[in-house]
Motif scaffolding. Structure first.
Motif, PDB file in Angstrom:
ATOM      1  N   GLY A  55       0.835  -1.195   0.000  1.00 51.60           N
ATOM      2  CA  GLY A  55       0.000   0.000   0.000  1.00 51.60           C
ATOM      3  C   GLY A  55       0.866   1.239   0.000  1.00 51.60           C
ATOM      4  O   GLY A  55       0.587   2.221   0.685  1.00 51.60           O
ATOM      5  N   ARG A  56       1.955   1.192  -0.768  1.00 48.38           N
ATOM      6  CA  ARG A  56       2.928   2.288  -0.762  1.00 48.38           C
ATOM      7  C   ARG A  56       2.551   3.339  -1.792  1.00 48.38           C
ATOM      8  O   ARG A  56       2.172   3.002  -2.921  1.00 48.38           O
ATOM      9  CB  ARG A  56       4.301   1.714  -1.097  1.00 48.38           C
ATOM     10  N   PRO A  57       2.646   4.649  -1.443  1.00 48.14           N
ATOM     11  CA  PRO A  57       2.359   5.697  -2.436  1.00 48.14           C
ATOM     12  C   PRO A  57       3.269   5.546  -3.664  1.00 48.14           C
ATOM     13  O   PRO A  57       4.461   5.280  -3.533  1.00 48.14           O
ATOM     14  CB  PRO A  57       2.685   6.999  -1.691  1.00 48.14           C
ATOM     15  N   PRO A 140      11.901  -2.268  -0.771  1.00 46.48           N
ATOM     16  CA  PRO A 140      11.598  -1.396   0.370  1.00 46.48           C
ATOM     17  C   PRO A 140      11.310  -2.268   1.587  1.00 46.48           C
ATOM     18  O   PRO A 140      11.255  -3.493   1.462  1.00 46.48           O
ATOM     19  CB  PRO A 140      10.328  -0.666  -0.083  1.00 46.48           C
ATOM     20  N   SER A 141      11.136  -1.650   2.727  1.00 48.53           N
ATOM     21  CA  SER A 141      10.849  -2.418   3.936  1.00 48.53           C
ATOM     22  C   SER A 141       9.585  -3.261   3.739  1.00 48.53           C
ATOM     23  O   SER A 141       8.611  -2.809   3.130  1.00 48.53           O
ATOM     24  CB  SER A 141      10.694  -1.474   5.119  1.00 48.53           C
ATOM     25  N   ALA A 142       9.618  -4.489   4.291  1.00 47.98           N
ATOM     26  CA  ALA A 142       8.540  -5.457   4.040  1.00 47.98           C
ATOM     27  C   ALA A 142       7.404  -5.321   5.055  1.00 47.98           C
ATOM     28  O   ALA A 142       7.004  -6.288   5.690  1.00 47.98           O
ATOM     29  CB  ALA A 142       9.111  -6.873   4.054  1.00 47.98           C
ATOM     30  N   VAL A 177      17.429  -0.295  11.695  1.00 53.44           N
ATOM     31  CA  VAL A 177      16.798   0.825  10.978  1.00 53.44           C
ATOM     32  C   VAL A 177      17.311   0.822   9.537  1.00 53.44           C
ATOM     33  O   VAL A 177      18.362   0.249   9.249  1.00 53.44           O
ATOM     34  CB  VAL A 177      17.078   2.216  11.623  1.00 53.44           C
ATOM     35  N   GLU A 178      16.566   1.466   8.645  1.00 55.18           N
ATOM     36  CA  GLU A 178      16.885   1.435   7.225  1.00 55.18           C
ATOM     37  C   GLU A 178      18.215   2.130   6.934  1.00 55.18           C
ATOM     38  O   GLU A 178      18.744   2.888   7.740  1.00 55.18           O
ATOM     39  CB  GLU A 178      15.774   2.110   6.416  1.00 55.18           C
ATOM     40  N   SER A 179      18.696   1.890   5.712  1.00 60.84           N
ATOM     41  CA  SER A 179      20.007   2.405   5.307  1.00 60.84           C
ATOM     42  C   SER A 179      20.082   3.933   5.316  1.00 60.84           C
ATOM     43  O   SER A 179      19.067   4.625   5.198  1.00 60.84           O
ATOM     44  CB  SER A 179      20.321   1.914   3.890  1.00 60.84           C
TER      45      SER A 179
END
Ligand code: AMP
Ligand code: MG
Length: 335
Positions: A55-57, A140-142, A177-179
């Motif tokens: 549900g990502r923009p 992207p993050s899952a 946390v993300e890169s």
């Protein structure tokens, strides 16, 4: 509804993941930062499935993951000398660099931008699966967009069960946390999203600017260089607040709130755990590892309000602060 299989990482499951990915499917894979929802970055239809499952923009571009330096040139127009030096030092690892994109990268992947974000992960499972595919993976993050990023395979299952065919379990994410996301500006490095490769580490290589959107709320009409920075993010159901108080003072403030309100949870750096308090770690590394998991736990515990001690903003603390600001919708309580 799809049946979602959850398999530990090994040679067999890596082969299965690669098969799904070759058929244009999405698969959740571990990385050292957070779990990623992967698809062939060069296949438009496959990439669309990522946006749909999360549900990502549509305008929020994806990071393209590679497993060797020879996968980079086909994706980009040019590789600045500085990028090569940074790759040598920080790849595989949690650093994403933004380049002018080649025509090989579809617009869906880059969110309509003429640039592409590229990273080479360190995680063995991620590397192995990319290598078996032979093409780069957008990942992207899952998680469902807006929710805390997943740092365990169970988190992915909670969000995406029934929406994707396979989750590869590689254990808890080391970084949490993300890169770090950077772009290049006339020989300077601009940090668009702070991560485990810190401003201090990057400043050994060039002058570093931390983009305003990384640490402040954008005003109405201001546009973000990194589209992801404009969305509310990482949020549990509870209302999150950052509290600018430390040690005893933090404990006193939260205890008082918990006496007059129901379902208050407090995350303190190195606090003694009890019914109200959870320890989110005494240093930035631990805080990064635990933050998303604790925000999910807050929901499980039925918290209505989550009060989080303001983290130190140096080094990796800036990454923790950046994620917390968004989870808290930029609300900071001054005590
Ligand atoms: P995620 O994949 O969820 O970790 O988010 C990727 C982050 O990188 C988001 O904040 C994006 O906006 C950012 N990003 C990806 N590609 C680009 C790009 N070409 N230019 C600027 N930011 C980007
Ligand atoms: Mg994300």
């Amino acid at each position: 509804m799809l049946e979602t299989r959850l398999l530990p990482f090994d040679r067999d499951s890596a082969n299965q993941a690669a098969e799904f990915l070759k058929y244009g499917e999405v698969v959740a894979i571990p990385t050292e930062t957070v779990y990623g929802l992967a698809a062939n970055a060069l296949n438009e239809n496959a990439v669309r499935k990522i946006f749909k499952a999360k549900g990502r923009p549509q305008d929020n571009p994806l990071i393209v993951h590679i497993s060797s330096m020879k996968m980079l040139p086909p994706l980009v127009r040019e590789v600045p000398e500085l990028a090569n030096r940074l790759a040598e030092q920080f790849w595989g690892g949690p650093l994403t660099m933004i380049f002018a994109k080649s025509n090989a990268v579809p617009n869906v992947t880059s969110g309509g931008l003429n640039t592409v974000a590229v990273r080479m992960p360190a995680n063995e499972a991620a590397r192995e699966i990319i290598k078996k595919c032979g093409f780069p993976l957008a990942a992207p993050s899952a998680n469902i967009s807006g929710k805390p990023s997943p740092t365990t395979a169970r988190h992915v299952f909670e969000d995406l069960n029934g929406k994707i065919p396979l989750i590869i379990d590689g254990g808890d994410c080391e970084v949490g946390v993300e890169s770090t996301v950077i772009c290049f500006e006339r020989g300077k490095i601009r940090i668009l999203r702070p991560g485990a490769v810190t401003a201090e580490m990057l400043s050994e290589f060039a002058e570093v600017i931390v983009d305003k959107a990384a640490v402040e709320e954008l005003r109405k009409g201001e546009s973000a260089l990194s589209p992801g920075m404009k969305y509310k993010h990482y949020s549990p159901k509870a209302d999150v607040y950052i509290v600018n108080a430390h040690g005893e003072e933090f404990v006193r403030y939260c205890t008082k709130r918990a006496r007059t309100e129901n379902n208050v949870l407090a995350l303190g750096a190195g606090v003694a755990e009890n019914g109200i308090f959870l320890d989110y770690g005494e240093n930035a590394q631990l805080q990064a590892q635990r933050l998303f998991s604790l925000l999910r736990k807050a929901d499980e515990l039925g918290a209505k309000t989550v009060l989080v001690e303001l983290p130190d903003r140096s080094g990796m603390g800036l990454a923790v602060y950046n994620r917390l600001l968004r989870a808290a919708a930029f609300r900071v309580i001054e005590v």
